[in-house]
Design a protein around this motif. Structure first.
Motif, PDB file in Angstrom:
ATOM      1  N   ALA A 148       0.710  -1.130   0.087  1.00 27.18           N
ATOM      2  CA  ALA A 148       0.287   0.021  -0.035  1.00 27.18           C
ATOM      3  C   ALA A 148       0.887   1.271   0.050  1.00 27.18           C
ATOM      4  N   PRO A 149       0.522   2.427  -0.672  1.00 27.46           N
ATOM      5  CA  PRO A 149       1.185   3.660  -0.845  1.00 27.46           C
ATOM      6  C   PRO A 149       1.238   4.188   0.556  1.00 27.46           C
ATOM      7  N   VAL A 150       2.326   5.138   0.923  1.00 23.28           N
ATOM      8  CA  VAL A 150       2.426   5.970   2.112  1.00 23.28           C
ATOM      9  C   VAL A 150       2.421   7.249   1.400  1.00 23.28           C
ATOM     10  N   ALA A 151       1.288   7.967   1.717  1.00 30.02           N
ATOM     11  CA  ALA A 151       1.105   9.463   1.431  1.00 30.02           C
ATOM     12  C   ALA A 151       1.662  10.272   2.273  1.00 30.02           C
ATOM     13  N   ASN A 152       2.137  11.742   2.108  1.00 27.98           N
ATOM     14  CA  ASN A 152       2.573  12.723   2.943  1.00 27.98           C
ATOM     15  C   ASN A 152       3.779  12.159   3.649  1.00 27.98           C
ATOM     16  N   ALA A 153       4.506  11.554   3.362  1.00 27.83           N
ATOM     17  CA  ALA A 153       5.677  11.229   4.231  1.00 27.83           C
ATOM     18  C   ALA A 153       6.741  12.021   3.731  1.00 27.83           C
ATOM     19  N   HIS A 154       7.680  12.290   4.817  1.00 25.55           N
ATOM     20  CA  HIS A 154       8.726  13.191   4.484  1.00 25.55           C
ATOM     21  C   HIS A 154       9.894  12.309   4.149  1.00 25.55           C
ATOM     22  N   VAL A 155      10.538  12.680   3.062  1.00 27.70           N
ATOM     23  CA  VAL A 155      11.790  11.864   2.118  1.00 27.70           C
ATOM     24  C   VAL A 155      12.857  12.584   2.225  1.00 27.70           C
ATOM     25  N   THR A 156      13.967  12.143   2.790  1.00 26.40           N
ATOM     26  CA  THR A 156      15.244  12.643   2.787  1.00 26.40           C
ATOM     27  C   THR A 156      16.102  11.812   2.300  1.00 26.40           C
ATOM     28  N   ALA A 157      16.905  12.346   1.072  1.00 24.11           N
ATOM     29  CA  ALA A 157      18.193  11.650   0.558  1.00 24.11           C
ATOM     30  C   ALA A 157      19.336  12.073   1.476  1.00 24.11           C
ATOM     31  N   VAL A 158      19.906  11.077   2.093  1.00 23.69           N
ATOM     32  CA  VAL A 158      20.784  11.290   3.294  1.00 23.69           C
ATOM     33  C   VAL A 158      22.181  10.956   2.596  1.00 23.69           C
ATOM     34  N   PRO A 159      23.223  11.725   2.475  1.00 21.70           N
ATOM     35  CA  PRO A 159      24.602  11.119   1.824  1.00 21.70           C
ATOM     36  C   PRO A 159      25.428  10.665   2.941  1.00 21.70           C
ATOM     37  N   PHE A 160      25.619   9.326   2.435  1.00 18.32           N
ATOM     38  CA  PHE A 160      26.142   8.318   3.271  1.00 18.32           C
ATOM     39  C   PHE A 160      27.570   7.695   3.088  1.00 18.32           C
ATOM     40  N   HIS A 161      28.427   8.623   2.322  1.00 16.56           N
ATOM     41  CA  HIS A 161      29.861   8.061   2.204  1.00 16.56           C
ATOM     42  C   HIS A 161      30.574   7.872   3.344  1.00 16.56           C
ATOM     43  N   ASP A 162      30.195   8.574   4.493  1.00 20.74           N
ATOM     44  CA  ASP A 162      31.021   8.592   5.523  1.00 20.74           C
ATOM     45  C   ASP A 162      30.738   7.475   6.526  1.00 20.74           C
ATOM     46  N   ALA A 163      29.789   6.404   5.965  1.00 23.41           N
ATOM     47  CA  ALA A 163      29.600   5.425   6.897  1.00 23.41           C
ATOM     48  C   ALA A 163      30.370   4.347   6.363  1.00 23.41           C
ATOM     49  N   TYR A 164      31.090   4.289   5.260  1.00 29.89           N
ATOM     50  CA  TYR A 164      31.900   3.072   4.758  1.00 29.89           C
ATOM     51  C   TYR A 164      33.151   3.413   4.486  1.00 29.89           C
ATOM     52  N   VAL A 165      34.304   2.576   4.585  1.00 29.40           N
ATOM     53  CA  VAL A 165      35.478   2.853   4.549  1.00 29.40           C
ATOM     54  C   VAL A 165      35.905   2.780   3.390  1.00 29.40           C
ATOM     55  N   ALA A 166      35.627   2.015   2.126  1.00 30.53           N
ATOM     56  CA  ALA A 166      35.707   1.950   0.830  1.00 30.53           C
ATOM     57  C   ALA A 166      34.649   1.392   0.135  1.00 30.53           C
ATOM     58  N   PRO A 167      33.660   2.122   0.025  1.00 32.86           N
ATOM     59  CA  PRO A 167      32.439   1.835  -0.964  1.00 32.86           C
ATOM     60  C   PRO A 167      33.000   1.658  -2.466  1.00 32.86           C
ATOM     61  N   PRO A 168      32.227   0.621  -3.158  1.00 35.77           N
ATOM     62  CA  PRO A 168      32.767   0.685  -4.384  1.00 35.77           C
ATOM     63  C   PRO A 168      32.168   1.951  -5.206  1.00 35.77           C
ATOM     64  N   CYS A 169      31.249   2.442  -4.642  1.00 36.44           N
ATOM     65  CA  CYS A 169      30.951   3.675  -5.268  1.00 36.44           C
ATOM     66  C   CYS A 169      31.835   4.763  -5.440  1.00 36.44           C
ATOM     67  N   LEU A 170      32.777   5.077  -4.808  1.00 31.11           N
ATOM     68  CA  LEU A 170      33.933   5.905  -4.654  1.00 31.11           C
ATOM     69  C   LEU A 170      35.291   5.182  -5.269  1.00 31.11           C
ATOM     70  N   ASP A 171      35.189   3.863  -6.079  1.00 25.61           N
ATOM     71  CA  ASP A 171      36.120   3.382  -6.751  1.00 25.61           C
ATOM     72  C   ASP A 171      36.467   4.544  -8.078  1.00 25.61           C
ATOM     73  N   ASP A 172      35.451   5.128  -8.549  1.00 21.45           N
ATOM     74  CA  ASP A 172      35.487   6.280  -9.523  1.00 21.45           C
ATOM     75  C   ASP A 172      36.174   7.434  -9.104  1.00 21.45           C
ATOM     76  N   LEU A 173      37.234   7.885  -9.589  1.00 26.12           N
ATOM     77  CA  LEU A 173      37.977   9.061  -9.117  1.00 26.12           C
ATOM     78  C   LEU A 173      37.094  10.280  -8.922  1.00 26.12           C
ATOM     79  N   ASP A 174      36.063  10.598 -10.086  1.00 26.00           N
ATOM     80  CA  ASP A 174      35.230  11.837  -9.899  1.00 26.00           C
ATOM     81  C   ASP A 174      34.200  11.585  -8.913  1.00 26.00           C
ATOM     82  N   MET A 175      33.975  10.350  -8.424  1.00 24.73           N
ATOM     83  CA  MET A 175      32.833  10.187  -7.315  1.00 24.73           C
ATOM     84  C   MET A 175      33.698  10.447  -6.087  1.00 24.73           C
ATOM     85  N   ARG A 176      34.814   9.923  -6.145  1.00 26.80           N
ATOM     86  CA  ARG A 176      35.548  10.212  -4.827  1.00 26.80           C
ATOM     87  C   ARG A 176      35.719  11.742  -4.356  1.00 26.80           C
TER      88      ARG A 176
END
Length: 334
Positions: A181-209
Protein backbone atom coordinates in the motif's frame (compact mmCIF):
# COMPACT_ATOMS: atom_id res chain seq x y z
CA UNK A 1 49.28 23.35 17.68
CA UNK A 2 47.35 21.76 20.55
CA UNK A 3 44.48 19.53 19.43
CA UNK A 4 41.47 19.51 21.72
CA UNK A 5 40.16 16.22 23.14
CA UNK A 6 37.83 14.62 20.65
CA UNK A 7 39.68 15.95 17.61
CA UNK A 8 39.31 13.65 14.57
CA UNK A 9 41.80 10.81 14.17
CA UNK A 10 42.78 12.09 10.74
CA UNK A 11 43.48 15.78 10.33
CA UNK A 12 45.32 18.04 7.91
CA UNK A 13 47.75 20.90 8.25
CA UNK A 14 46.91 23.90 6.07
CA UNK A 15 49.93 26.08 5.26
CA UNK A 16 49.50 29.42 3.50
CA UNK A 17 51.63 32.51 3.03
CA UNK A 18 48.49 34.62 2.56
CA UNK A 19 45.16 33.09 3.63
CA UNK A 20 43.25 35.91 1.94
CA UNK A 21 44.37 34.62 -1.45
CA UNK A 22 42.51 31.33 -0.98
CA UNK A 23 45.48 29.06 -1.74
CA UNK A 24 46.98 26.47 0.62
CA UNK A 25 49.37 23.59 0.91
CA UNK A 26 47.57 20.74 2.69
CA UNK A 27 49.23 17.79 4.43
CA UNK A 28 46.92 15.06 5.76
CA UNK A 29 48.33 12.86 8.52
CA UNK A 30 46.30 9.77 9.53
CA UNK A 31 46.34 8.40 13.06
CA UNK A 32 48.34 5.35 11.96
CA UNK A 33 51.14 7.63 10.72
CA UNK A 34 51.18 9.85 13.80
CA UNK A 35 51.79 6.85 16.04
CA UNK A 36 55.27 6.48 14.51
CA UNK A 37 56.11 10.19 14.56
CA UNK A 38 57.63 12.48 17.11
CA UNK A 39 55.04 15.28 17.16
CA UNK A 40 57.68 17.73 18.42
CA UNK A 41 59.82 17.32 15.32
CA UNK A 42 57.72 17.55 12.17
CA UNK A 43 59.36 19.41 9.32
CA UNK A 44 57.83 20.76 6.11
CA UNK A 45 60.44 21.85 3.60
CA UNK A 46 59.20 24.25 0.91
CA UNK A 47 61.43 25.22 -2.00
CA UNK A 48 61.08 28.06 -4.49
CA UNK A 49 58.81 26.96 -7.36
CA UNK A 50 60.93 28.65 -10.00
CA UNK A 51 64.27 27.57 -8.60
CA UNK A 52 65.01 31.12 -7.48
CA UNK A 53 66.06 32.21 -4.02
CA UNK A 54 62.98 32.39 -1.78
CA UNK A 55 63.62 36.07 -1.07
CA UNK A 56 63.36 37.03 -4.76
CA UNK A 57 60.07 38.87 -5.28
CA UNK A 58 57.75 37.46 -7.98
CA UNK A 59 57.57 39.59 -11.16
CA UNK A 60 54.62 41.68 -12.37
CA UNK A 61 52.83 41.66 -9.03
CA UNK A 62 52.18 37.90 -9.13
CA UNK A 63 51.75 36.22 -5.72
CA UNK A 64 54.36 33.54 -6.49
CA UNK A 65 57.31 32.81 -8.73
CA UNK A 66 56.52 31.26 -12.13
CA UNK A 67 52.75 31.72 -11.58
CA UNK A 68 50.24 31.88 -14.44
CA UNK A 69 47.10 34.00 -14.12
CA UNK A 70 44.26 31.67 -15.18
CA UNK A 71 41.10 33.46 -16.35
CA UNK A 72 38.16 31.11 -17.03
CA UNK A 73 34.35 31.22 -16.88
CA UNK A 74 31.56 29.17 -15.25
CA UNK A 75 28.23 28.46 -16.95
CA UNK A 76 25.22 26.16 -16.71
CA UNK A 77 25.09 23.17 -19.07
CA UNK A 78 21.35 22.43 -18.86
CA UNK A 79 17.97 23.68 -17.71
CA UNK A 80 16.67 27.21 -18.09
CA UNK A 81 20.13 28.67 -17.46
CA UNK A 82 21.92 26.62 -20.11
CA UNK A 83 24.83 28.58 -21.51
CA UNK A 84 24.38 31.44 -19.07
CA UNK A 85 27.22 32.57 -16.82
CA UNK A 86 26.96 31.65 -13.15
CA UNK A 87 28.09 34.04 -10.43
CA UNK A 88 29.22 33.06 -6.93
CA UNK A 89 30.27 29.56 -7.99
CA UNK A 90 33.20 28.21 -5.96
CA UNK A 91 35.98 26.81 -8.17
CA UNK A 92 38.65 24.70 -6.47
CA UNK A 93 41.90 23.90 -8.29
CA UNK A 94 43.59 20.89 -6.67
CA UNK A 95 46.91 19.23 -7.52
CA UNK A 96 48.52 16.29 -5.66
CA UNK A 97 52.04 16.81 -4.34
CA UNK A 98 54.79 14.34 -3.53
CA UNK A 99 55.17 14.06 0.23
CA UNK A 100 57.84 11.80 1.73
CA UNK A 101 56.63 12.05 5.32
CA UNK A 102 55.13 9.29 7.42
CA UNK A 103 53.53 6.32 5.66
CA UNK A 104 49.90 6.95 4.72
CA UNK A 105 50.27 10.72 4.66
CA UNK A 106 49.40 12.71 1.55
CA UNK A 107 49.74 16.28 0.40
CA UNK A 108 48.09 18.51 -2.15
CA UNK A 109 47.96 22.13 -3.28
CA UNK A 110 44.54 23.77 -3.32
CA UNK A 111 43.43 27.13 -4.65
CA UNK A 112 39.85 28.41 -4.40
CA UNK A 113 38.23 31.25 -6.31
CA UNK A 114 34.67 32.58 -6.72
CA UNK A 115 33.12 33.49 -10.05
CA UNK A 116 32.21 37.13 -10.67
CA UNK A 117 28.89 38.57 -11.90
CA UNK A 118 29.75 37.66 -15.52
CA UNK A 119 30.86 34.14 -14.57
CA UNK A 120 34.56 34.99 -14.75
CA UNK A 121 36.88 33.23 -12.31
CA UNK A 122 40.54 34.20 -11.76
CA UNK A 123 43.32 32.27 -10.03
CA UNK A 124 47.12 32.35 -9.89
CA UNK A 125 48.50 28.83 -10.42
CA UNK A 126 51.86 27.25 -11.02
CA UNK A 127 52.12 25.19 -14.23
CA UNK A 128 50.89 21.61 -13.92
CA UNK A 129 47.81 19.37 -14.08
CA UNK A 130 44.84 20.06 -11.79
CA UNK A 131 41.53 18.54 -10.80
CA UNK A 132 38.95 21.34 -10.89
CA UNK A 133 35.85 21.09 -8.68
CA UNK A 134 33.05 23.52 -9.54
CA UNK A 135 30.42 24.07 -6.83
CA UNK A 136 27.56 26.23 -8.17
CA UNK A 137 25.36 28.41 -5.94
CA UNK A 138 21.79 27.37 -5.14
CA UNK A 139 20.15 24.00 -5.63
CA UNK A 140 19.54 23.99 -9.38
CA UNK A 141 22.94 22.63 -10.42
CA UNK A 142 25.20 19.95 -9.05
CA UNK A 143 28.87 20.11 -8.15
CA UNK A 144 30.99 18.98 -11.11
CA UNK A 145 34.59 17.95 -11.63
CA UNK A 146 37.03 18.41 -14.52
CA UNK A 147 40.14 16.25 -14.37
CA UNK A 148 43.43 16.96 -16.09
CA UNK A 149 43.08 20.73 -16.48
CA UNK A 150 46.56 21.82 -17.58
CA UNK A 151 48.14 25.12 -16.69
CA UNK A 152 50.82 25.69 -19.31
CA UNK A 153 54.21 27.17 -18.56
CA UNK A 154 55.89 29.96 -20.48
CA UNK A 155 52.99 32.45 -20.33
CA UNK A 156 51.93 35.02 -17.77
CA UNK A 157 48.22 34.50 -18.53
CA UNK A 158 45.98 31.65 -19.74
CA UNK A 159 42.40 32.27 -20.96
CA UNK A 160 39.51 30.54 -22.68
CA UNK A 161 38.51 27.63 -20.41
CA UNK A 162 34.76 27.23 -19.76
CA UNK A 163 33.77 25.19 -16.68
CA UNK A 164 30.24 23.79 -17.12
CA UNK A 165 27.94 22.47 -14.40
CA UNK A 166 24.91 20.30 -15.05
CA UNK A 167 21.51 20.01 -13.43
CA UNK A 168 21.15 17.88 -10.30
CA UNK A 169 20.28 14.20 -10.79
CA UNK A 170 16.66 13.06 -10.29
CA UNK A 171 15.91 10.10 -8.02
CA UNK A 172 12.35 8.72 -8.10
CA UNK A 173 10.45 5.90 -6.44
CA UNK A 174 7.66 5.15 -3.94
CA UNK A 175 7.24 4.74 -0.21
CA UNK A 176 5.21 1.61 0.53
CA UNK A 177 3.91 -0.52 3.37
CA UNK A 178 5.01 -4.17 3.52
CA UNK A 179 1.80 -5.25 1.77
CA UNK A 180 2.41 -2.76 -1.04
CA UNK A 181 0.00 0.00 0.00
CA UNK A 182 1.29 3.52 -0.77
CA UNK A 183 2.41 5.88 2.01
CA UNK A 184 1.15 9.41 1.31
CA UNK A 185 2.48 12.66 2.83
CA UNK A 186 5.65 11.01 4.15
CA UNK A 187 8.75 13.18 4.51
CA UNK A 188 11.59 11.87 2.31
CA UNK A 189 15.25 12.83 2.76
CA UNK A 190 18.14 11.65 0.57
CA UNK A 191 20.94 11.37 3.16
CA UNK A 192 24.60 11.45 1.95
CA UNK A 193 26.13 8.25 3.31
CA UNK A 194 29.73 8.03 2.10
CA UNK A 195 31.09 8.58 5.64
CA UNK A 196 29.50 5.30 6.79
CA UNK A 197 31.85 3.13 4.72
CA UNK A 198 35.62 2.77 4.58
CA UNK A 199 35.89 1.97 0.87
CA UNK A 200 32.49 1.71 -0.84
CA UNK A 201 32.67 0.51 -4.47
CA UNK A 202 30.76 3.69 -5.38
CA UNK A 203 33.93 5.66 -4.70
CA UNK A 204 36.22 3.53 -6.86
CA UNK A 205 35.56 6.11 -9.56
CA UNK A 206 37.94 9.05 -9.07
CA UNK A 207 35.32 11.66 -9.97
CA UNK A 208 32.89 10.21 -7.42
CA UNK A 209 35.64 10.22 -4.81
CA UNK A 210 35.97 13.99 -5.24
CA UNK A 211 32.24 14.72 -5.51
CA UNK A 212 30.64 12.47 -2.87
CA UNK A 213 32.01 14.38 0.16
CA UNK A 214 30.41 17.55 -1.25
CA UNK A 215 26.91 16.06 -1.62
CA UNK A 216 24.12 17.63 0.42
CA UNK A 217 20.80 16.27 1.67
CA UNK A 218 17.65 16.73 -0.46
CA UNK A 219 14.04 16.57 0.72
CA UNK A 220 10.57 15.89 -0.70
CA UNK A 221 7.08 14.75 0.32
CA UNK A 222 5.33 11.68 -1.10
CA UNK A 223 2.19 12.06 -3.21
CA UNK A 224 -1.13 10.22 -2.74
CA UNK A 225 0.27 7.18 -4.60
CA UNK A 226 3.42 7.14 -2.43
CA UNK A 227 5.64 8.51 -5.21
CA UNK A 228 8.42 11.04 -4.62
CA UNK A 229 11.02 12.96 -6.63
CA UNK A 230 14.27 14.39 -5.25
CA UNK A 231 17.16 16.02 -7.14
CA UNK A 232 20.58 15.16 -5.73
CA UNK A 233 24.31 15.58 -6.33
CA UNK A 234 26.41 12.60 -7.45
CA UNK A 235 27.25 10.43 -4.45
CA UNK A 236 26.29 7.57 -2.12
CA UNK A 237 22.90 7.91 -0.38
CA UNK A 238 20.30 6.24 1.78
CA UNK A 239 16.70 7.40 1.66
CA UNK A 240 15.06 8.23 4.99
CA UNK A 241 11.25 8.00 4.88
CA UNK A 242 9.38 9.49 7.85
CA UNK A 243 5.60 8.80 7.70
CA UNK A 244 2.97 10.84 9.49
CA UNK A 245 2.88 10.06 13.22
CA UNK A 246 -0.69 8.77 13.06
CA UNK A 247 0.30 6.14 10.47
CA UNK A 248 1.60 3.83 13.20
CA UNK A 249 4.80 3.13 11.22
CA UNK A 250 8.35 4.21 12.05
CA UNK A 251 10.92 6.16 10.07
CA UNK A 252 12.77 3.78 7.75
CA UNK A 253 16.14 3.91 5.97
CA UNK A 254 16.30 2.52 2.46
CA UNK A 255 19.31 0.51 1.21
CA UNK A 256 22.46 2.32 0.02
CA UNK A 257 22.37 3.62 -3.53
CA UNK A 258 25.15 5.09 -5.67
CA UNK A 259 23.83 7.96 -7.80
CA UNK A 260 25.73 8.69 -11.00
CA UNK A 261 22.77 9.18 -13.35
CA UNK A 262 18.98 9.33 -13.09
CA UNK A 263 17.49 6.68 -10.77
CA UNK A 264 13.96 5.31 -11.21
CA UNK A 265 12.11 2.78 -9.08
CA UNK A 266 14.04 3.31 -5.83
CA UNK A 267 11.19 2.11 -3.57
CA UNK A 268 11.37 1.94 0.23
CA UNK A 269 9.14 -0.42 2.26
CA UNK A 270 8.52 0.78 5.81
CA UNK A 271 9.80 -1.40 8.66
CA UNK A 272 7.56 -3.07 11.21
CA UNK A 273 7.37 -0.78 14.26
CA UNK A 274 8.82 -1.48 17.68
CA UNK A 275 7.19 0.61 20.41
CA UNK A 276 9.55 2.02 23.04
CA UNK A 277 8.26 3.86 26.12
CA UNK A 278 9.80 5.72 29.03
CA UNK A 279 9.56 8.67 31.39
CA UNK A 280 11.69 11.80 31.51
CA UNK A 281 12.54 13.04 35.02
CA UNK A 282 14.51 16.01 36.23
CA UNK A 283 17.46 15.94 38.65
CA UNK A 284 15.13 15.66 41.65
CA UNK A 285 13.26 12.70 40.16
CA UNK A 286 10.10 14.63 39.30
CA UNK A 287 8.49 14.13 35.87
CA UNK A 288 9.55 16.60 33.14
CA UNK A 289 6.45 17.42 31.09
CA UNK A 290 6.98 18.57 27.52
CA UNK A 291 10.57 17.31 27.34
CA UNK A 292 11.82 16.60 23.81
CA UNK A 293 12.85 12.97 23.14
CA UNK A 294 14.75 11.92 20.02
CA UNK A 295 16.11 8.58 18.84
CA UNK A 296 19.19 8.57 16.62
CA UNK A 297 21.19 5.80 15.00
CA UNK A 298 24.85 5.92 14.00
CA UNK A 299 25.56 3.54 11.12
CA UNK A 300 29.09 2.73 10.04
CA UNK A 301 31.58 0.06 9.13
CA UNK A 302 34.48 -0.47 11.53
CA UNK A 303 36.98 2.32 10.99
CA UNK A 304 34.55 4.65 9.20
CA UNK A 305 33.36 7.97 10.58
CA UNK A 306 29.72 6.95 10.19
CA UNK A 307 26.48 8.79 9.52
CA UNK A 308 24.06 9.81 12.27
CA UNK A 309 20.36 9.74 11.38
CA UNK A 310 17.38 10.69 13.51
CA UNK A 311 14.73 7.96 13.32
CA UNK A 312 12.25 9.19 15.92
CA UNK A 313 11.16 12.31 17.77
CA UNK A 314 8.38 13.08 20.22
CA UNK A 315 7.56 15.16 23.31
CA UNK A 316 6.81 13.91 26.82
CA UNK A 317 3.23 14.33 28.05
CA UNK A 318 2.14 16.16 31.18
CA UNK A 319 3.56 13.40 33.36
CA UNK A 320 6.88 13.10 31.51
CA UNK A 321 5.87 9.91 29.68
CA UNK A 322 6.87 9.37 26.08
CA UNK A 323 6.35 6.74 23.35
CA UNK A 324 8.32 6.23 20.15
CA UNK A 325 7.74 3.84 17.27
CA UNK A 326 11.16 2.80 16.01
CA UNK A 327 12.26 0.67 13.04
CA UNK A 328 12.78 -2.98 13.98
CA UNK A 329 15.80 -3.33 11.66
CA UNK A 330 17.89 -0.70 13.45
CA UNK A 331 19.48 -0.47 16.88
CA UNK A 332 18.88 3.04 18.22
CA UNK A 333 19.89 5.08 21.24
CA UNK A 334 17.31 7.56 22.61
Amino acid sequence: IDLAPGAPDTWALRVSSDARRGAWLNVEIPASARAAMDPRDMRLELSSLAGLPAATPPPNGAPCNDCVEVIASVEGAGGVSAGRPLRDATVTFRAPLTFTGAEGSRAWFECRATSEADGTVRAWLVPGDYDVIIAPPGAGYTTSVLRGFRVRSGAEQQRGQVFSVRSRIPVEGRALLRMGAPVANAHVTAVPFHDAYVAPPCLDDLDMRLLAPRATASEATTNADGSYHVDVDPGLYRLLVVPLERSGYPATLGPPICVRAQVNGYDVALDAPVEVQGTVRDASGAPAPGASVEAVVRIREAGARGAVVRVGRTAADGEGRWTLRLPSSTVVSP
